[in-house]
Design an enzyme around this catalytic site. Structure first.
Site, short mmCIF file in Angstrom:
data_model
loop_
_atom_site.label_atom_id
_atom_site.label_comp_id
_atom_site.label_asym_id
_atom_site.label_seq_id
_atom_site.Cartn_x
_atom_site.Cartn_y
_atom_site.Cartn_z
N GLY A 44 -38.56 -55.63 -100.24
CA GLY A 44 -37.86 -56.82 -100.72
C GLY A 44 -38.20 -57.14 -102.17
O GLY A 44 -38.17 -58.29 -102.60
N TRP A 47 -35.37 -58.91 -104.07
CA TRP A 47 -35.17 -60.27 -103.55
C TRP A 47 -36.27 -61.21 -104.05
O TRP A 47 -35.99 -62.26 -104.64
CB TRP A 47 -35.14 -60.22 -102.02
CG TRP A 47 -34.60 -61.45 -101.36
CD1 TRP A 47 -33.79 -62.41 -101.93
CD2 TRP A 47 -34.79 -61.83 -100.00
NE1 TRP A 47 -33.48 -63.37 -101.00
CE2 TRP A 47 -34.08 -63.03 -99.80
CE3 TRP A 47 -35.48 -61.28 -98.92
CZ2 TRP A 47 -34.05 -63.69 -98.57
CZ3 TRP A 47 -35.44 -61.92 -97.69
CH2 TRP A 47 -34.74 -63.11 -97.52
N HIS A 90 -45.01 -51.57 -107.84
CA HIS A 90 -45.37 -51.06 -106.51
C HIS A 90 -46.80 -50.53 -106.51
O HIS A 90 -47.22 -49.90 -105.55
CB HIS A 90 -44.45 -49.90 -106.12
CG HIS A 90 -43.01 -50.24 -106.01
ND1 HIS A 90 -42.54 -51.36 -105.39
CD2 HIS A 90 -41.90 -49.56 -106.42
CE1 HIS A 90 -41.21 -51.37 -105.45
NE2 HIS A 90 -40.81 -50.30 -106.07
N ARG A 112 -43.53 -56.43 -95.61
CA ARG A 112 -42.39 -56.35 -94.67
C ARG A 112 -42.80 -55.43 -93.53
O ARG A 112 -43.68 -54.56 -93.70
CB ARG A 112 -41.19 -55.75 -95.40
CG ARG A 112 -39.90 -55.75 -94.61
CD ARG A 112 -38.74 -55.10 -95.38
NE ARG A 112 -37.49 -55.21 -94.65
CZ ARG A 112 -36.37 -54.58 -94.99
NH1 ARG A 112 -36.34 -53.80 -96.06
NH2 ARG A 112 -35.28 -54.72 -94.26
N SER A 212 -28.97 -65.13 -101.71
CA SER A 212 -28.53 -64.57 -100.41
C SER A 212 -28.17 -63.10 -100.63
O SER A 212 -27.80 -62.69 -101.74
CB SER A 212 -27.31 -65.33 -99.89
OG SER A 212 -26.17 -64.98 -100.66
N PHE A 213 -28.28 -62.33 -99.56
CA PHE A 213 -27.97 -60.90 -99.66
C PHE A 213 -26.57 -60.68 -100.24
O PHE A 213 -26.39 -59.89 -101.16
CB PHE A 213 -28.10 -60.25 -98.27
CG PHE A 213 -27.74 -58.79 -98.26
CD1 PHE A 213 -28.64 -57.84 -98.74
CD2 PHE A 213 -26.51 -58.36 -97.81
CE1 PHE A 213 -28.32 -56.49 -98.75
CE2 PHE A 213 -26.18 -57.01 -97.81
CZ PHE A 213 -27.08 -56.09 -98.28
N MET A 216 -26.38 -61.60 -104.02
CA MET A 216 -27.08 -60.64 -104.89
C MET A 216 -26.34 -59.31 -104.93
O MET A 216 -26.21 -58.68 -105.96
CB MET A 216 -28.53 -60.46 -104.43
CG MET A 216 -29.41 -61.61 -104.92
SD MET A 216 -31.15 -61.37 -104.55
CE MET A 216 -31.56 -59.90 -105.51
N ARG A 237 -28.37 -52.61 -99.06
CA ARG A 237 -27.86 -51.82 -97.94
C ARG A 237 -27.47 -52.77 -96.81
O ARG A 237 -26.31 -53.14 -96.69
CB ARG A 237 -28.95 -50.82 -97.50
CG ARG A 237 -28.48 -49.75 -96.55
CD ARG A 237 -29.63 -48.83 -96.15
NE ARG A 237 -30.65 -49.53 -95.37
CZ ARG A 237 -30.70 -49.56 -94.04
NH1 ARG A 237 -29.79 -48.92 -93.34
NH2 ARG A 237 -31.65 -50.22 -93.40
N GLY A 239 -29.99 -55.49 -95.55
CA GLY A 239 -30.68 -56.76 -95.76
C GLY A 239 -30.95 -57.51 -94.47
O GLY A 239 -30.79 -58.72 -94.39
P1 A3P Z 1 -32.46 -52.51 -96.19
O1 A3P Z 1 -32.47 -51.09 -96.69
O2 A3P Z 1 -33.17 -52.66 -94.88
O3 A3P Z 1 -31.10 -53.11 -96.18
P2 A3P Z 1 -36.52 -53.24 -102.46
O4 A3P Z 1 -35.88 -54.30 -103.30
O5 A3P Z 1 -37.99 -53.39 -102.33
O6 A3P Z 1 -36.08 -51.87 -102.87
O7 A3P Z 1 -36.00 -53.48 -100.97
C1 A3P Z 1 -34.68 -53.21 -100.61
C2 A3P Z 1 -34.44 -53.85 -99.25
O8 A3P Z 1 -34.32 -55.28 -99.42
C3 A3P Z 1 -33.14 -53.38 -98.63
O9 A3P Z 1 -33.35 -53.38 -97.22
C4 A3P Z 1 -32.18 -54.46 -99.10
O10 A3P Z 1 -31.01 -54.56 -98.34
C5 A3P Z 1 -33.04 -55.70 -98.95
N1 A3P Z 1 -32.56 -56.82 -99.78
C6 A3P Z 1 -32.18 -56.77 -101.08
N2 A3P Z 1 -31.77 -57.98 -101.50
C7 A3P Z 1 -31.86 -58.80 -100.44
C8 A3P Z 1 -31.55 -60.19 -100.24
N3 A3P Z 1 -31.06 -60.94 -101.22
N4 A3P Z 1 -31.79 -60.71 -99.02
C9 A3P Z 1 -32.28 -59.97 -98.02
N5 A3P Z 1 -32.58 -58.64 -98.14
C10 A3P Z 1 -32.37 -58.07 -99.35
#
Ligand code: A3P
Length: 280
Positions: A44, A47, A90, A112, A212-213, A216, A237, A239
């Site tokens: 996340g 996010w 990271h 997570r 919100s997913f 964004m 993807r 979220g």
């Molecule tokens: P999924 O692959 O399970 O959908 P990072 O930013 O660390 O690369 O993490 C990416 C993950 O965070 C993805 O998970 C992505 O969909 C999810 N994500 C990105 N933006 C988000 C948001 N605004 N709300 C919730 N999940 C989000």
């Protein structure tokens, strides 16, 4: 398929990270008003970075910028960013530029469910042009479990950061991706308290709506599409919480439980499993 990895003193990084850059980061100059968002990949990062950036800058809308990622941006670019900076990384604790600790910068560690991280990571690298990876889920699951992936073992990464947070010597605040999914207002209120930022209910609503997913994805996915093999964003993807249940075999569930037990990682059951069926 084959996974290309760069090794630097026992750590694996992705193909776009220069080992010299990671070594140079040891001398990175932090500022007391920097905020550092720390995650294992796919936890996340985007996010939490956006939420933090809105809080720190008091933006009522999404920030116009992309993330300020320590491993990917040249040091002179990072050096020239105006204060207050929201940076992300990271890096495992032993590799964090020391100056962030010396200057007592605020550090947010976002965790997570590793099961969802493993699936998200698999889908991510499978879809990246730069990776040239076309392995199967079963093989990737083993790589994840053994830490043979960029940033190595999720277990060690998480265990180390949790210990640092518990000791309380540094300015570290742990948050959970799932907590923001379950009760955004409470999670974001606690985060802004840690950041020392006052907040009205209206402002929290703005942050909720903007980060919100869907919002964004709509506003921020463009620059991620160029990285993708199939034209779908490798970042935005699903979220969701709990997609791992569509992927894990009973044996993989068992192996993951065993590894969590071996590391003594007892994250809350409601975070580790699904939130949908919980009463409260
Ligand atoms: P999924 O692959 O399970 O959908 P990072 O930013 O660390 O690369 O993490 C990416 C993950 O965070 C993805 O998970 C992505 O969909 C999810 N994500 C990105 N933006 C988000 C948001 N605004 N709300 C919730 N999940 C989000």
């Amino acid at each position: 398929g084959c996974l290309t990895l760069l090794e630097d003193a026992g750590y694996y990084f992705g193909p776009n990270v220069q080992p010299e850059h990671i070594i140079n980061l040891q001398n990175f100059k932090a500022r007391p008003d920097d905020t550092l968002v720390v995650t294992f990949p796919k936890s996340g990062t985007h996010w939490l970075n956006e939420i933090t950036s809105m809080l720190v800058n008091r933006y009522r809308n999404l920030s116009p910028d992309t993330m300020k990622h320590l491993e990917y941006l040249p040091v002179d670019v990072l050096d020239e960013l105006p204060s207050p900076r929201v940076l992300c990384t990271h890096l495992p604790y032993p590799r964090i530029p020391l100056d962030f600790l010396r200057k007592r910068c605020k550090i947010i560690v976002c965790l997570r469910n590793p099961r969802d991280i493993a699936v998200s990571y698999f889908k991510f690298i499978t879809n990246l042009k730069a990776w040239n990876y076309s392995g199967y889920w079963d093989g990737f699951f083993q790589l994840f479990l053994n830490g043979n992936i960029p940033y190595n073992s999720w277990f060690e990464h998480t265990d180390t950061w949790l210990k640092v947070a518990r000791v309380g010597k540094h300015n570290v605040h742990v948050v959970f991706y799932e907590a923001f999914q379950a009760d955004f207002k409470t999670a974001v209120t606690q985060l802004s308290d840690f950041l020392g930022i006052s907040h009205t209910g209206e402002f929290i609503d703005d942050v909720h709506r903007e980060t919100s997913f869907q919002n964004m994805k709509q506003n921020k996915e463009d620059y991620t599409l160029v990285l993708s093999k199939d034209g779908k964003s490798p970042i935005y993807r699903k979220g969701e919480v709990g997609d791992w249940m569509n992927w894990f075999t009973p044996e993989q569930i068992h192996l993951m439980d065993q590894e969590m037990e071996a590391w003594g990682l007892h994250l809350e059951p409601r975070i580790m499993y699904t939130l949908d069926t919980e009463e409260d």
